[in-house]
Motif scaffolding. Structure first.
Motif, PDB file in Angstrom:
ATOM      1  N   ALA A   1       4.942  -3.073  -1.385  1.00  0.00           N
ATOM      2  CA  ALA A   1       4.253  -2.314  -0.332  1.00  0.00           C
ATOM      3  C   ALA A   1       3.732  -0.991  -0.883  1.00  0.00           C
ATOM      4  CB  ALA A   1       5.185  -2.074   0.841  1.00  0.00           C
ATOM      5  N   LYS A   2       4.535  -0.333  -1.707  1.00  0.00           N
ATOM      6  CA  LYS A   2       4.114   0.928  -2.324  1.00  0.00           C
ATOM      7  C   LYS A   2       2.988   0.695  -3.328  1.00  0.00           C
ATOM      8  CE  LYS A   2       8.690   3.121  -1.972  1.00  0.00           C
ATOM      9  NZ  LYS A   2       9.835   3.664  -2.744  1.00  0.00           N
TER      10      LYS A   2
ATOM     11  N   ASN B   1       8.142   7.575   3.272  1.00  0.00           N
ATOM     12  CA  ASN B   1       8.115   8.813   2.496  1.00  0.00           C
ATOM     13  C   ASN B   1       7.188   8.713   1.284  1.00  0.00           C
ATOM     14  OD1 ASN B   1       9.782  10.641   3.985  1.00  0.00           O
ATOM     15  ND2 ASN B   1      11.532   9.374   3.457  1.00  0.00           N
ATOM     16  N   PHE B   2       7.025   7.499   0.754  1.00  0.00           N
ATOM     17  CA  PHE B   2       6.072   7.310  -0.334  1.00  0.00           C
ATOM     18  C   PHE B   2       4.647   7.520   0.160  1.00  0.00           C
ATOM     19  CE2 PHE B   2       3.386   4.815  -3.187  1.00  0.00           C
ATOM     20  CZ  PHE B   2       3.833   5.241  -4.429  1.00  0.00           C
ATOM     21  N   TYR B   3       4.334   6.990   1.344  1.00  0.00           N
ATOM     22  CA  TYR B   3       2.999   7.194   1.917  1.00  0.00           C
ATOM     23  C   TYR B   3       2.704   8.680   2.114  1.00  0.00           C
ATOM     24  CZ  TYR B   3       0.767   2.690   2.898  1.00  0.00           C
ATOM     25  OH  TYR B   3       0.103   1.498   2.780  1.00  0.00           O
TER      26      TYR B   3
ATOM     27  N   ILE C   1      -0.578  10.370   0.521  1.00  0.00           N
ATOM     28  CA  ILE C   1      -1.581  11.048   1.345  1.00  0.00           C
ATOM     29  C   ILE C   1      -1.780  12.485   0.874  1.00  0.00           C
ATOM     30  CG2 ILE C   1      -2.051  11.896   3.682  1.00  0.00           C
ATOM     31  CD1 ILE C   1      -0.541   9.365   4.683  1.00  0.00           C
ATOM     32  N   ALA C   2      -0.681  13.164   0.586  1.00  0.00           N
ATOM     33  CA  ALA C   2      -0.770  14.553   0.120  1.00  0.00           C
ATOM     34  C   ALA C   2      -1.463  14.647  -1.226  1.00  0.00           C
ATOM     35  CB  ALA C   2       0.627  15.159   0.033  1.00  0.00           C
TER      36      ALA C   2
ATOM     37  N   VAL D   1       1.866  11.637 -11.875  1.00  0.00           N
ATOM     38  CA  VAL D   1       1.963  12.471 -10.672  1.00  0.00           C
ATOM     39  C   VAL D   1       2.486  11.697  -9.467  1.00  0.00           C
ATOM     40  CG1 VAL D   1       0.195  14.091 -11.437  1.00  0.00           C
ATOM     41  CG2 VAL D   1      -0.493  12.061 -10.146  1.00  0.00           C
ATOM     42  N   LEU D   2       2.523  10.374  -9.565  1.00  0.00           N
ATOM     43  CA  LEU D   2       3.091   9.561  -8.485  1.00  0.00           C
ATOM     44  C   LEU D   2       3.461   8.200  -9.055  1.00  0.00           C
ATOM     45  CD1 LEU D   2       3.671   9.431  -5.373  1.00  0.00           C
ATOM     46  CD2 LEU D   2       1.456   8.278  -5.145  1.00  0.00           C
ATOM     47  N   SER D   3       4.629   7.707  -8.683  1.00  0.00           N
ATOM     48  CA  SER D   3       5.079   6.389  -9.131  1.00  0.00           C
ATOM     49  C   SER D   3       6.057   5.827  -8.120  1.00  0.00           C
ATOM     50  CB  SER D   3       5.751   6.482 -10.504  1.00  0.00           C
ATOM     51  OG  SER D   3       6.300   5.228 -10.892  1.00  0.00           O
ATOM     52  N   ASN D   4       6.142   4.493  -8.066  1.00  0.00           N
ATOM     53  CA  ASN D   4       7.146   3.867  -7.209  1.00  0.00           C
ATOM     54  C   ASN D   4       8.408   3.501  -7.990  1.00  0.00           C
ATOM     55  OD1 ASN D   4       5.976   1.779  -8.647  1.00  0.00           O
ATOM     56  ND2 ASN D   4       5.772   0.389  -6.899  1.00  0.00           N
TER      57      ASN D   4
END
Length: 540
Positions: free
Chosen positions: A345-346, A456-458, A462-463, A518-521
């Protein structure tokens, strides 16, 4: 590229009937939305799209409107709407409405008068014919219904209770612009326009190519001969009066069509919902519910075509779900275990959200809601699902196979009540449609408490986009185009570049990146891409 608020925002779609039931009657309502606006704000979305909340007999869950200037009884009052709009604006949230003007309800006063005789001032506000052609309706059966009082047939592209308006009539068009201005003067922030590319029909009304018992009308109803004339007129008489987001549902719209609709110099619409990526390998009536294999390279090339085709001129819509689609994690991800469900999903979120265009999130998508298991046709509420079931049986499908296919394809998958807690929390009574079977762990309350949740990942995703001009306005380049499990692309603006890497499989892959993740699951980053691993790397 010109900066616009609707390019930089995130749209959160709310299906009012299923979001929150304030008065305890089992049906969501406007007060329920108002009560929970802070939830949308905390998510990071800045724009709310409301599915229709106008007065309606609900043959098609509000897409059959009987009064455009009144609120559906199930949802509340106009005072409730005004309070919702005021609170949303106070929170910095914008509200866009659903504009449904290809058709009305057969209970609208316009149709009641039009159907009463051939010699009144509304007699040609709808499409009437002495003889019908072979067109089929989108919800099954003939697209024509006989009216005894007129001795003629009227066209209904959808349900027989949704007669098509005659856009060739200037009085019809002006009435539509007036109702748009009514809502504009109330202070709304734009419209999503239902099947707007179908309002101009080929006036010769030729028979369509047979698809089963009926003819396919799409060649003569989608992107018709006067569509751009009508939309330019709509822009002149309504849209241009306001600082609006306008997005049209583009049935059959190709890249070249969408460029014409969305190029600012043409003064029509801001965006179009295209369906090519949604229809890829999708079982549906048109292909007799054939279950084609999903091949990632073909899917990626659709995105490439649209990203490159609209770059610098038009503007894309980015979405994986809405009220007419199934749940994306069930369709594209892996729900066999909770860990794979969460990771996939992430990964899907990262895959679509950071392309060039305005991202749309459908309520529950940010929780990872899955498809719902409906055990009998009696549990379905959608008119399309019931019609599809009948067609399947008529074509020789067993009841078991028909139900299995509906569970894969039905719009009701996205219309189940929004889960606020492990018990549901949508209503204090029996909901209008059953809850999803996974709400014990897929719900707002549980996911808020879990730092590693999809919700919380979303918020982080978004940010990230919100604070990066590159991820909003930067150019798109697809990489690893032929790879069968990796979806990789870059976004570049000036000297800044981001790399988006998503492993759309359970396979372990070698893939080295350079730069700051900067972002990872996943909690750590290596040169190996693990099952459904997604990461965003700022290269420079």
């Amino acid at each position: 590229m010109e900066r616009k608020w609707w390019k930089e925002g995130c749209v959160y779609q709310i299906y009012p009937r299923s979001f929150y039931d304030f008065n305890g009657d089992g049906i969501g309502d406007l007060k329920g939305i108002t009560k929970n606006l802070e939830y949308v704000k905390e998510l990071g979305a800045s724009i709310i799209w409301l599915n229709p909340c106008y007065k309606s007999p609900n043959d098609d869950n509000g897409y059959d409107i009987s009064d455009y200037r009144a609120i559906m009884d199930d949802f509340g009052t106009m005072e409730d709407f005004d309070a919702l709009l005021e609170k949303a604006h106070s929170l910095g949230l914008k509200i866009i409405m659903d504009l449904v003007v290809n058709h009305t309800s057969d209970e609208h006063e316009w149709f009641i008068k039009s159907s009463s005789s051939k010699d009144n001032d509304k007699s040609d506000w709808y499409i009437w014919k002495d003889q019908k052609n072979n067109w089929g309706a989108c919800f099954g059966g003939s697209a024509w219904e006989y009216c005894e009082s007129r001795g003629q047939y009227y066209l209904h592209s959808f349900s027989k209770k949704q007669p098509d308006l005659n856009w060739e009539n200037k009085d019809v068009r002006n009435a539509v612009y007036d109702l748009m201005n009514y809502w504009g003067d109330k202070g709304i922030d734009g419209f999503r326009m239902d099947v707007i590319t179908m309002i101009s029909k080929d006036q010769s009304f030729p028979d369509g190519e047979l698809n089963g018992e009926y003819g396919d009308s799409s060649k003569y109803t989608n992107n018709g001969p006067r569509i751009h004339e009508f939309l330019k007129e709509m822009n002149e008489k309504s849209i241009s009066h306001y600082d609006w987001l306008t997005v049209g549902e583009g049935a059959g719209a190709r890249v070249e069509d969408t460029l014409s609709y969305t190029d600012p110099k043409n003064k029509e619409l801001n965006m179009i919902f295209s369906f090519e990526h949604m229809n890829y390998a999708k079982p549906q009536c048109e292909n007799n519910w054939k279950e084609d294999k999903f091949l990632l390279p073909g899917y990626k090339r659709i995105y490439k075509k649209w990203q490159e085709g609209l770059d610098q001129r038009g503007w894309n819509t980015l979405y994986l779900e809405n009220h007419d689609q199934v749940r994306s994690v069930s369709r594209y991800g892996n729900t066999t275990t909770k860990e794979l469900w969460k990771k996939s999903a992430k990964a899907l979120a990262v895959m679509y959200y950071l392309m060039q265009g305005t991202p749309y999130i459908y309520m529950g998508q940010e929780l990872g809601l899955t498809n719902t298991c409906f055990n009998s046709i009696d549990e379905y509420r959608d008119i399309a699902a019931k019609n599809d079931y009948s067609v399947m049986l008529s074509r020789g499908f067993s009841k078991e196979d028909a139900l299995r296919l509906l569970n894969l394809t039905s719009r009701d998958n996205s219309r189940t009540p929004f889960p606020w807690n492990e018990n549901g929390g949508f209503t204090t009574s029996k909901p209008w449609i059953k809850y999803n079977q996974d709400i014990s762990f897929i719900n707002v309350e549980s996911e808020k408490k879990d730092p590693d949740s999809i919700l919380n990942f979303y918020k982080k995703l978004i940010a990230l986009r919100k604070n990066s001009d590159t991820l909003i306005y930067g150019s798109f380049k697809l990489l690893e185009e032929d790879d069968e499990s990796l979806f990789v692309y870059s976004r570049t603006l000036g000297d800044e570049k981001y790399l988006v890497v998503v492993n759309m499989s359970e396979d372990i892959r070698q893939y080295k990146t350079e730069g700051k993740v900067v972002l990872s699951n996943y909690d750590d980053s290596t040169d190996v891409l693990r099952s459904w691993e997604a990461k965003v790397v700022k290269e420079k």
